[in-house]
Design an enzyme around this catalytic site. Structure first.
Site, PDB file in Angstrom:
ATOM      1  N   ASP A  83       1.037  -1.318  -0.022  1.00  0.00           N
ATOM      2  CA  ASP A  83       0.162  -0.058  -0.047  1.00  0.00           C
ATOM      3  C   ASP A  83       0.959   1.129   0.055  1.00  0.00           C
ATOM      4  OD1 ASP A  83      -2.178   1.597   0.321  1.00  0.00           O
ATOM      5  OD2 ASP A  83      -2.204   1.685   2.411  1.00  0.00           O
TER       6      ASP A  83
ATOM      7  N   ASP B 129      -0.190   4.974   1.162  1.00  0.00           N
ATOM      8  CA  ASP B 129      -0.293   5.974   2.181  1.00  0.00           C
ATOM      9  C   ASP B 129      -0.305   5.240   3.548  1.00  0.00           C
ATOM     10  OD1 ASP B 129      -1.042   8.489   0.763  1.00  0.00           O
ATOM     11  OD2 ASP B 129      -2.480   7.330   0.179  1.00  0.00           O
TER      12      ASP B 129
END
Length: 213
Positions: free
Chosen positions: A8, A10
């Site tokens: 991922d 953020d």
């Protein structure tokens, strides 16, 4: 055997979640739907702006301002000038490169947001050509579509993928995709990541965890 590590963005690669959720809470409150930072983390962290709008409008009872996303991204990108990488994650990427482990990025953010963030922390060259966004699929997290799209594009079976996530929505998406998932509790309550195969608190531990997977 791990054939692909899917990061991922953020909160896993870049330390952007605090800024992003602060801005979102302010904009929702201005639009007549009072939200605190903690509540945006609880309800929206890890999801796409499209899913946020759908959920928020259902609570509000009428549409959010049409330009909310534009104002959100403008303020976010201005703040990205001070963006930092998550402490310890560059060493993890170096470790994977040294071992020849393939990795990519799959994020609920737009391609513009991902590219801006990676450029700010100097990671764009490490992921260029291996960046997948919720914009690329019909359904974002917690649906498995994004992770399955990333795996398919990289030519790796879902069962051979390891996802690194920091949100309950992301963990749910990885589980639904039939992938192993490690939950990073950097800013998230570990209990909310309990569906992950492993929950870890220190990014410096990730390299050893991947080696043991």
């Amino acid at each position: 055997m791990i054939g692909l590590v899917i990061f991922d963005n953020d909160g896993v690669l870049v330390d952007s979640e605090r800024l992003a959720n602060t801005i979102l809470a302010e904009l929702l409150t201005e639009a007549g739907l009072p939200y605190t930072f903690e509540e945006t983390v609880r309800d929206f962290m890890g999801g796409s702006m499209a899913s946020m709008r759908k959920q928020a409008e259902a609570q509000l009872g009428h549409p959010l301002p049409a330009d909310l996303e534009d104002r959100y991204h403008q303020r976010l990108f201005e703040g990205f000038a001070q963006l930092q990488a998550i402490e310890g994650v560059e060493a993890v990427l170096d470790h994977l490169d040294a071992r020849g482990v393939t990795y990519c990025l799959a994020s609920s953010g737009t391609h513009q947001r991902i590219g801006t963030a990676l450029t700010a922390v100097g990671f764009l060259h490490r992921f260029e050509g291996r960046i997948f966004s919720a914009e690329d699929v019909a359904h974002g997290k917690p649906a498995p579509d994004l992770f399955l799209h990333a795996a398919g594009s990289m030519g790796v079976k879902p069962a051979e993928c390891l996802v690194i996530e920091d949100s309950p929505l992301g963990v749910a998406a990885a589980v639904a995709a039939g992938m192993k998932v490690f939950g990073y509790a950097g800013m998230t309550d570990p209990a909310k990541l309990s569906d992950a195969d492993t929950v870890f608190h220190n990014m410096a531990a990730l390299a050893n965890l991947i080696d043991a997977a």
